[in-house]
Design an enzyme around this catalytic site. Structure first.
Site, PDB file in Angstrom:
ATOM      1  N   LYS A  52       0.846  -1.201   0.000  1.00  0.00           N
ATOM      2  CA  LYS A  52       0.000   0.000   0.000  1.00  0.00           C
ATOM      3  C   LYS A  52       0.878   1.246   0.000  1.00  0.00           C
ATOM      4  O   LYS A  52       0.632   2.196  -0.756  1.00  0.00           O
ATOM      5  CB  LYS A  52      -0.922   0.005   1.234  1.00  0.00           C
ATOM      6  CG  LYS A  52      -2.094  -0.957   1.116  1.00  0.00           C
ATOM      7  CD  LYS A  52      -2.817  -1.120   2.445  1.00  0.00           C
ATOM      8  CE  LYS A  52      -3.851  -2.235   2.353  1.00  0.00           C
ATOM      9  NZ  LYS A  52      -4.336  -2.700   3.642  1.00  0.00           N
ATOM     10  N   GLN A  96      -5.180  -1.772   9.738  1.00  0.00           N
ATOM     11  CA  GLN A  96      -5.028  -3.109   9.145  1.00  0.00           C
ATOM     12  C   GLN A  96      -5.619  -4.184  10.050  1.00  0.00           C
ATOM     13  O   GLN A  96      -5.366  -4.200  11.255  1.00  0.00           O
ATOM     14  CB  GLN A  96      -3.534  -3.368   8.885  1.00  0.00           C
ATOM     15  CG  GLN A  96      -3.231  -4.644   8.131  1.00  0.00           C
ATOM     16  CD  GLN A  96      -3.704  -4.633   6.685  1.00  0.00           C
ATOM     17  OE1 GLN A  96      -3.780  -3.580   6.037  1.00  0.00           O
ATOM     18  NE2 GLN A  96      -4.049  -5.798   6.159  1.00  0.00           N
ATOM     19  N   ASP A 119     -11.556   2.402   3.767  1.00  0.00           N
ATOM     20  CA  ASP A 119     -11.833   0.965   3.712  1.00  0.00           C
ATOM     21  C   ASP A 119     -13.329   0.691   3.527  1.00  0.00           C
ATOM     22  O   ASP A 119     -13.715  -0.436   3.200  1.00  0.00           O
ATOM     23  CB  ASP A 119     -11.421   0.318   5.044  1.00  0.00           C
ATOM     24  CG  ASP A 119     -10.191  -0.563   4.922  1.00  0.00           C
ATOM     25  OD1 ASP A 119      -9.908  -1.032   3.813  1.00  0.00           O
ATOM     26  OD2 ASP A 119      -9.532  -0.773   5.947  1.00  0.00           O
TER      27      ASP A 119
HETATM   28  N1  GUN Z   1      -6.780  -7.073   6.086  1.00  0.00           N
HETATM   29  C1  GUN Z   1      -6.909  -7.777   4.933  1.00  0.00           C
HETATM   30  N2  GUN Z   1      -7.512  -7.028   4.000  1.00  0.00           N
HETATM   31  C2  GUN Z   1      -7.770  -5.831   4.563  1.00  0.00           C
HETATM   32  C3  GUN Z   1      -8.371  -4.626   4.095  1.00  0.00           C
HETATM   33  O1  GUN Z   1      -8.819  -4.509   2.947  1.00  0.00           O
HETATM   34  N3  GUN Z   1      -8.438  -3.609   4.998  1.00  0.00           N
HETATM   35  C4  GUN Z   1      -7.981  -3.717   6.258  1.00  0.00           C
HETATM   36  N4  GUN Z   1      -8.109  -2.662   7.067  1.00  0.00           N
HETATM   37  N5  GUN Z   1      -7.418  -4.810   6.731  1.00  0.00           N
HETATM   38  C5  GUN Z   1      -7.310  -5.857   5.873  1.00  0.00           C
END
Ligand code: GUN
Length: 295
Positions: A52, A96, A119
């Site tokens: 990211k 996350q 998200d």
């Molecule tokens: N863990 C795995 N995929 C994601 C996601 O798309 N967002 C977040 N915040 N955590 C994750």
């Protein structure tokens, strides 16, 4: 048979976003900022987060990573989120998942300002999605990325039967709601199958568009698919592979070799839905920046 190339589409999208960031910077002198919080040392999470940050920088956005130890208290995490909510340089906040067991994920999600929730996990954003107010909310990047793939590949969806296998809050539920909306790349009749569904193949065999988000390697086999269906594989499963240096490889929820022989279109794993998730997260961050700056 068409292989839906999410890697290529995500690169196109990243280039488009980069150009937008540059032009907004020329006008406002500002750039979008995404802050990612990671609690603990989960290896898969660390890899996602690095990816990211890399993409953010490629696009010209400010990427900030806050790493907190696994024993961090919920109170300290909530305090950190509160500060980010009030920071005008931060347009997107992502915590996350998974979080350590002593931290309640819902409490954390509720603490994020919905207008920075890139998200799309906050109930306000999910609620607006269910109501069809997509202009006012954030749609979770994975379902949103799938919609973008269907749109860019001009897959016919109007009035088609879309079967979503999986009912998670991050993928299955928002995905089904999105495919239900009156949108160019949606407007489907939608069925959701889950772990308590009796006779899943009965439903999946009726799907014109089959979306697999179960988390089981090779769950969808050719006998479960209608010839000519469009198959979207959301799965990311690690399986042992002694031939690989790492000792494992990534496969989807769909038995690719069997299903690709009868589908009209399919997303591969890797290189299908995965790269789109990150690109759409960036798109959401830019969208947040635009909303905050009235652009
Ligand atoms: N863990 C795995 N995929 C994601 C996601 O798309 N967002 C977040 N915040 N955590 C994750």
């Amino acid at each position: 048979m068409l292989i839906i190339d999410g890697k290529k589409v995500s690169l196109d999208l990243i280039n488009e976003l980069k150009a937008s960031v540059e032009s907004f910077k020329a006008v406002t002198g500002k750039v979008p900022g995404l802050t990612v919080i990671i609690v603990g040392q989960d290896q898969a999470s660390q890899a996602y987060v690095r990816n990211k940050a890399k993409t953010c920088k490629e696009i010209g956005m400010i990427s900030t990573l806050i790493e907190m130890p696994a024993e961090t208290t919920q109170e300290l995490l909530l305090h950190t989120i509160h500060e980010l909510n009030n920071d005008p340089a931060v347009h997107g906040i992502l915590v996350q998942q998974p979080l350590p067991e002593h931290i309640d994920e819902l409490t954390v999600t509720l603490a994020i300002n919905p207008s920075k929730d890139v998200d799309g996990f906050h109930p306000e954003n999910l609620g607006l999605l269910v109501m069809g107010d997509l202009d006012k909310c954030f749609v979770s990047p994975t379902p949103y990325g799938i919609l973008e793939l269907l749109d860019r590949y001009k897959i016919e969806t109007q009035g088609k039967h879309c079967v979503v296998v999986g009912r998670s809050n991050i993928v299955g539920k928002p995905m089904a709601n999105l495919m239900l909306q009156k949108l160019d790349a949606a407007n489907c009749t939608v069925t959701i199958c889950h772990s308590a569904t009796k006779n899943i193949p009965f439903f999946t065999r009726q799907a014109d568009i089959l979306i697999a988000a179960v988390g089981h390697a090779g769950f969808i086999t050719a006998d479960m698919v209608k010839p000519g269906a469009v198959v979207i594989d959301v799965g990311i499963n690690y399986i042992d592979d002694p031939a690989k240096k790492s000792g494992c490889r990534i496969v989807g929820d769909v038995d690719f070799d069997g299903v690709s022989a009868i589908a009209s279109a399919i997303t591969p794993v890797p290189g299908g839905v995965g790269p789109m998730t990150i690109a759409m997260l960036m798109k959401n961050t830019l969208l947040s920046f635009q909303r905050f700056n009235g652009l």
